[in-house]
Design an enzyme around this catalytic site. Structure first.
Site, PDB file in Angstrom:
ATOM      1  N   GLU A   1       1.819   1.422  -3.812  1.00 42.54           N
ATOM      2  CA  GLU A   1       0.210   2.125  -4.655  1.00 42.54           C
ATOM      3  C   GLU A   1       0.456   3.897  -4.434  1.00 42.54           C
ATOM      4  O   GLU A   1       0.435   4.598  -5.155  1.00 42.54           O
ATOM      5  CB  GLU A   1      -0.092   2.021  -3.624  1.00 42.54           C
ATOM      6  CG  GLU A   1      -1.618   1.971  -4.466  1.00 42.54           C
ATOM      7  CD  GLU A   1      -2.620   2.456  -3.520  1.00 42.54           C
ATOM      8  OE1 GLU A   1      -3.600   3.501  -3.330  1.00 42.54           O
ATOM      9  OE2 GLU A   1      -3.704   1.377  -3.097  1.00 42.54           O
ATOM     10  N   HIS A   2       1.458   4.392  -3.003  1.00 43.76           N
ATOM     11  CA  HIS A   2       1.249   6.382  -3.007  1.00 43.76           C
ATOM     12  C   HIS A   2       2.287   6.514  -3.358  1.00 43.76           C
ATOM     13  O   HIS A   2       2.221   6.812  -4.136  1.00 43.76           O
ATOM     14  CB  HIS A   2       1.306   6.397  -1.311  1.00 43.76           C
ATOM     15  CG  HIS A   2       0.066   6.381  -0.331  1.00 43.76           C
ATOM     16  ND1 HIS A   2      -0.377   7.616   0.035  1.00 43.76           N
ATOM     17  CD2 HIS A   2      -1.020   5.175  -0.154  1.00 43.76           C
ATOM     18  CE1 HIS A   2      -2.137   6.863   0.205  1.00 43.76           C
ATOM     19  NE2 HIS A   2      -1.906   5.319   0.257  1.00 43.76           N
TER      20      HIS A   2
ATOM     21  N   GLU B   1      -3.877   7.750   7.212  1.00 42.53           N
ATOM     22  CA  GLU B   1      -5.077   7.468   6.748  1.00 42.53           C
ATOM     23  C   GLU B   1      -5.315   5.842   8.068  1.00 42.53           C
ATOM     24  O   GLU B   1      -6.309   5.472   7.309  1.00 42.53           O
ATOM     25  CB  GLU B   1      -4.635   6.559   5.626  1.00 42.53           C
ATOM     26  CG  GLU B   1      -5.357   5.733   4.625  1.00 42.53           C
ATOM     27  CD  GLU B   1      -4.905   4.999   2.990  1.00 42.53           C
ATOM     28  OE1 GLU B   1      -5.988   4.135   2.675  1.00 42.53           O
ATOM     29  OE2 GLU B   1      -3.809   5.890   2.570  1.00 42.53           O
TER      30      GLU B   1
ATOM     31  N   HIS C   1       0.887  -1.290   0.366  1.00 45.84           N
ATOM     32  CA  HIS C   1      -0.047  -0.242   0.001  1.00 45.84           C
ATOM     33  C   HIS C   1       0.899   1.166  -0.007  1.00 45.84           C
ATOM     34  O   HIS C   1       0.209   2.358  -0.437  1.00 45.84           O
ATOM     35  CB  HIS C   1      -0.565  -0.146   1.991  1.00 45.84           C
ATOM     36  CG  HIS C   1      -1.676   1.356   1.351  1.00 45.84           C
ATOM     37  ND1 HIS C   1      -1.296   1.591   2.043  1.00 45.84           N
ATOM     38  CD2 HIS C   1      -2.908   1.918   0.534  1.00 45.84           C
ATOM     39  CE1 HIS C   1      -2.695   2.995   2.610  1.00 45.84           C
ATOM     40  NE2 HIS C   1      -2.808   2.439   1.031  1.00 45.84           N
TER      41      HIS C   1
END
Length: 470
Positions: free
Chosen positions: A62-63, A139, A59
């Site tokens: 992904e950013h 997040e 993840h």
């Protein structure tokens, strides 16, 4: 008139597949009546592929892949897609990560160029790692402030513990805070290459033209004349259904509860039969859980069940959000309905309605380019094959009442885990729910009260529960 109905039918879509020596696979579905294209690069790497000390690395990447390449800045990327009114996004799941866009058909050249650059040539600069670390920590904070979202991670942990499938996709505050730029870069260098990619596209495009664009922008190797054996994840040790209980004390107005156990994997031949039974139980507004808990008793707004499938295992879960004082009663009603379906109480009318619900949901999900791209990309990444819509509909239609009851009973015979968020002490839901060893009894065992009794994160078909609403 039959003639007029025929004239309005859409031309059949064209599905094409090409493999390369590098291991890259390209799948396209041509939809000539559309004016757009959905383009995705699926990476067969997800949170389950991380060591515990770099939990959340997929993840994190992904950013970072949106932060710039050796030749383009993050702003260059954003402006290119904004200038054509396109959408560019990504999601991370447990077994894959998908980077995708939707653009007008005339803008596909740009989209392929930019996205291949992002996937292969991202800089992953230390400054960007430090900045995105703070974004991801926020997040995580946001995720943990939403008990209706957090409960599904808590349930995964209760059911599967330290197994890679039991860990949250986001990672933890500790792992994200400690992760270095070098660790993320090594993860990227090791796993982000064409051998781990599936490119899927659907819309108004031609397969051969897309191959030319990809070959221009990516190190594909030569095209293969013959289709090799499908490259799919082999899985690992099957996680044991623990039957554990996890209570997270929060001063909330609602109690959020999830109970469930292991279920058919994506390779299990009974997955279609189980899906039909699960639809009867909690798949829509006419489902048993929705009718018994919401419509008849008004005890919940969101209630239902879901089935998530992975390589070697799946999970079945019932979710409800209810007033804390009614949580045990809601669990008891859910338990009774699960036991009835597993024990032969499914009616022919329920079976036919559930099959119709599944058929309609599938067809409606394929009404746009994004839905088509998602279906072929996920299928190729996860299964190494793409069943036609007609094949899937035929498998659903073939499910008998006996098939559905047998598949559901096999799942319901396993220990049931429980996760609860709300104003409860750690010993709540104990007596009458747990067995002597502290684990939950399977459905159909001697009476044990309520116990006998979930794509930027998330993915299609394996994500959290999405309740029926009006």
């Amino acid at each position: 008139m039959p003639a007029s109905r025929t004239s309005r039918r859409r031309a059949p879509a064209e599905l094409n597949r090409t493999s390369y020596r590098s291991g890259l696979r390209v799948i396209t579905e041509r939809m000539p009546s559309m004016r757009s294209v959905a383009f995705g690069i699926w990476v067969d790497v997800g949170s389950r592929d991380e060591r515990s000390r770099i939990a959340g690395a997929s993840h994190f990447l992904e950013h970072l892949l949106f932060k710039g390449t050796r030749t383009r800045t993050a702003r260059d990327i954003a402006e290119a897609f904004d200038a054509v009114g396109g959408d560019l996004n990504a999601f991370t799941a447990k077994e894959y990560t998908c980077y995708y866009c939707r653009v007008g058909d005339r803008d596909l050249d740009m989209a392929v160029d930019y996205m291949c650059d992002m996937l292969q040539s991202s800089v992953i600069a230390k400054g960007d790692v430090d900045a995105e670390r703070q974004v991801i920590l926020e997040e995580i904070n946001m995720h943990e402030d939403d008990p209706g979202d957090l409960i599904h991670d808590l349930f995964n942990e209760a059911l599967w513990g330290s197994h890679p499938l039991g860990r949250p996709v986001l990672g933890t505050r500790e792992s994200i805070s400690a992760m270095s730029r070098d660790q993320v870069k090594r993860f990227y260098d090791r796993l982000y290459h064409p051998g781990h990619f599936v490119i899927a596209a659907a819309g108004n495009l031609r397969h051969e033209r897309l191959l030319e664009l990809v070959e221009r922008s990516m190190e594909t190797g030569r095209r293969l004349d013959t289709v090799p054996s499908a490259k799919v994840r082999t899985g690992g040790d099957v996680p044991r259904a623990s039957g554990n209980r996890k209570i997270l004390h929060r001063t909330t107005e609602q109690a959020h509860v999830v109970t469930g156990t292991n279920a058919p994997s994506r390779r299990d031949p009974e997955r279609f039969a189980f899906g039909v039974a699960n639809s009867v139980l909690g798949g829509g507004m006419s489902s048993r859980l929705f009718q018994e808990i919401r419509e008849k008793r008004g005890m919940a707004y969101s209630v239902g069940s879901y089935h998530a499938m992975f390589t070697e295992a799946g999970l079945f879960a019932v979710y409800a959000g209810t007033t804390p004082s009614k949580a045990e009663q809601v669990l008891r009603i859910a338990s009774e309905q699960i036991e009835d379906v597993a024990g032969g109480g499914l009616t022919q009318a329920e079976l036919e309605r559930a099959k119709g619900h599944m058929r309609g949901s599938l067809v409606l999900s394929l009404e746009d380019t994004s839905g088509r791209m998602s279906r072929i990309g996920k299928s190729e990444t996860s299964h190494g094959e793409i069943l036609s819509v007609d094949d899937i509909l035929a498998r659903v239609n073939a499910v008998t009442r006996e098939d559905a009851e047998r598949a559901f009973a096999r799942t319901a015979s396993q220990p049931m885990a429980l996760a609860v968020i709300g104003p409860f002490d750690q010993d709540a839901f104990g007596p009458g729910w747990s067995q002597a060893d502290g684990t939950a009894a399977p459905i159909g065992a001697a009476a044990h009260g309520p116990a006998g009794s979930h794509g930027s994160v998330g993915s299609p078909g394996g994500g959290p529960f999405s309740p029926g609403r009006r």
